[in-house]
Design an enzyme around this catalytic site. Sequence first.
Site, PDB file in Angstrom:
ATOM      1  N   ASP A 181      -5.794   5.422  -6.375  1.00 40.67           N
ATOM      2  CA  ASP A 181      -6.427   6.113  -7.248  1.00 40.67           C
ATOM      3  C   ASP A 181      -7.134   5.076  -8.054  1.00 40.67           C
ATOM      4  OD1 ASP A 181      -3.906   6.773  -7.068  1.00 40.67           O
ATOM      5  OD2 ASP A 181      -3.017   5.536  -8.543  1.00 40.67           O
ATOM      6  N   LYS A 185       8.223   4.651  -0.137  1.00 42.41           N
ATOM      7  CA  LYS A 185       8.743   3.091  -0.824  1.00 42.41           C
ATOM      8  C   LYS A 185       8.610   2.697  -2.530  1.00 42.41           C
ATOM      9  CE  LYS A 185      10.839  -1.378   0.465  1.00 42.41           C
ATOM     10  NZ  LYS A 185      11.054  -1.609  -0.845  1.00 42.41           N
ATOM     11  N   SER A 189       5.495   0.316   1.628  1.00 40.67           N
ATOM     12  CA  SER A 189       5.985  -0.605   0.500  1.00 40.67           C
ATOM     13  C   SER A 189       4.249  -0.912   0.269  1.00 40.67           C
ATOM     14  CB  SER A 189       6.400  -1.879   0.964  1.00 40.67           C
ATOM     15  OG  SER A 189       6.901  -2.766   0.019  1.00 40.67           O
TER      16      SER A 189
END
Length: 646
Positions: free
Chosen positions: A357, A371, A346
Site C-alpha cells: 500500500d 486472514k 495474519s
Amino acid sequence: EKKEDARGDAERKSDEERGARAGRARPWWRKALGFLPPFLLGSGAGAVLVCVTAVMMISADEGVALGELTSAEEMLKQEVGLFESILQDIQTGYVDSVDTRKLFEKGINAMLSSLDPYTQFENLNSAKELTMKTSGLYGGVGLGIGIDVRDEKRIMVLNAFEGYAYEVGLRPGDQLVAVDGESALELGLERTTAKLRGEPGTSVTLEVSRPGLDGTLSFELPRRRIMIHDVSAAALIGDPADRIGYIKLQSFARHAGREVRNAIELLNAACKDERGLAALILDLRGNPGGLLDGAVEVSGQVLPKGSPVVATKGRAMGSELYLSDDIPTLRPTTALAVLVNGQSASASEIVAGAIQDLDAGVIVGARTFGKGLVQNIQALPYDTALRYTVGRYYTPSGRCIQAIDYKEGTEHTRRFEDSQRKVFRTRTGRVVRDAGGIDPDVLVAPERMSDLEASLLTSGAFIDFADVYAGRLHKQLAEEFPNARLISRLPRNFTVDDAMYNEFRDFVHTNRAKYEAHPTFENTMSELGKMLGASGYERAQAQLQQLREASAADVDDDFNKHAASIRRELEHFVRTRFEPQSQWILADLKHDIQFRRAVEVLSNRALYTQLLTPASADDSNLAVATTNSKRSALYNRSMIFPSDLH
C-alpha cells in the site's frame, strides 16, 4: 394449596442441601466459572434445559420466562446457571461416571468453534504452548520432535536447533529410544516433550538410534533458555557484487522485529560496498503469523519512520492506528521484494499489505491466505487462557483482506468472490483489492505436484531413501574411525546426480507396492477386484491386472516426466539429514521459481520501478503482464486513520 406449599418447602430444602454440599466441595468446573462477575453466577437450581437450539427455556419454578428477561446481563446469568446446573447433575446422576473436565472443555470448545476457527479455549497444556510460541522462549534442549509418518508409534527428531541440540550431535532422522531411561515408545509424544523441557541448568539423557549404525547413541543434553528464532536464514545470495540479500522470516514472536533488524545490519556489513545492500528479498512464504506488535516492528525496519502500518477496529477494543516508530534499518536506496504464498497469513499479510500500500516494495509469489482478524489472548484462572477474535485489521489503503465471512458463525461461512472485492488505491494510485488476501504484484504460481511425487511424499519414500543414504555415510565413517564419535557430512557441492536418481528409482521400484500405489487408483482397483472375484468374472479380472500393469508403466514414464521436481524433493530430504535448517533453506533456493523471479525483478531496476508505478485508469489487472501499459499521473490518496475505518 397446602400440597403445593409442602412440595415447595421440600424443593427449597433439597436445593439448600445441594448448595451446602457444593459449598463444602466445589467442583473444579465451578471454580473455573468463578472468574465471572458475581451477577453472572447463580445456583441454577430448578433450571431445566428444554431445547438446545437457538433458544433456551427456563422452567416455571424459576418464575421467569425468556421473553421477560430485562437485560443481557440477566440472560447471561441464567445461561451460566443452566450450564452449571446441567454439569453438576451429569456429574452426580449420570448412569456412568463422567470425566467432567473433558465434558466441560468439549462444551466450551463447541461453543467457541461455532464463532470462528480462531476463537479457542486453551487448557493448561495448550496455554503453555501458546505462551511459548508468542514469547519465543522456553526451557529445554533445542530439539523439534514429532511422530514418524511411517510408524505412528515412533518419535523422531524433526529439527535440531543450531546453537543447541545440533551442536551436541543430534540430527533430523534420529529415532528417540529413551529419555532419562524411560522408553520413548511408552511415554508417547506429549510426555516425551514434557520430559525434554525443564528448568535451565538441569540436564536430560537422550538415547537415539541412527540409520546405518548398530545399537544406540547416548547424548547428555543441557537444558537451557531456548530462543525460537523468527529469522531462520539470512545471507547474501548469488554474486556478492550484486549485493542482494535474503531473509527467511518464519514467525512473528516477541523478538521478530529485532531479529530482522540484526539480519539487515549484518547483510549491509557483509557487502564490500559501503552503500550496503542494493536489494533485499524478505521471504514470508509459509509464515502463519503471530503477534501484531511483531508485524508492526518488522514493518518498521523497511518503512519510513512515522508510516501507517495497520489499523485495528473492534466492537469493544475501539480503533487504533499503528505507526512505524523506528528509523528503518533498510536504506532508502535498497529495492525490496516480499515473497508470499497461500500459507502466508495474519501478521505476514499485515507486513506485505503495508509494503504494498505504501509502494515500498514489490510483492512476488501467489495470493496470501486472507486472514484479516485480530485475536486477543486473555489469561484465565488455573493457568488456562481464552483466545478470541476482538476485531479486524486494515492495511494503510483502508482494506480488510479477510477472505471468509464468519459473521453468521462457522456453519454459515461464505468466501468472498473476486467480483465482490472492492478496489482501493496505494499511495501512488496503484489498484489493490480487499476481501481475499494480498494479491502479488508479480504472480508466480507454484508448480503443481504430480501424482507420483505426492505418492512418494505421503508414503515416506523420500524419508526412507534419505535414511538409507545417510546410513551408508554414517556406517562408512564409523568403520574408518571406529573409536571416534564423528558426524558424517555431505560431500562438497552435493547434488542429486543421475546415478543417485537412478538408485532412488530402483529403490522405489523394489518397494513398488509401498511407494508407487496411487491411493485413489489402488483403492478403487482393489474394490473392483474383490467384486469381480465374488462374481466369478475371470476375464474382467485378467483385464484389471493388465490395467495395473499399464498403470505401473505410466509411473515409469512419470519418473522421466517429473524428474526435476522429484530430484528437488530428494535433495531436500537428504540435506535435512546432515545440515542445519539455515543451510538447507538456502540450498533449496536454487530450485525455487518464485525466488528466481524475485531476483530477476530486483536485478532490473527499470522493471522494479515500473511495477511500483500506477497503471492507466482503465486497467485494473494486477498481473505483471500488464506492466507495459501506459502510465497515468500519480493518484495520491491519504492513508487511513481510525475515523476512516469501515
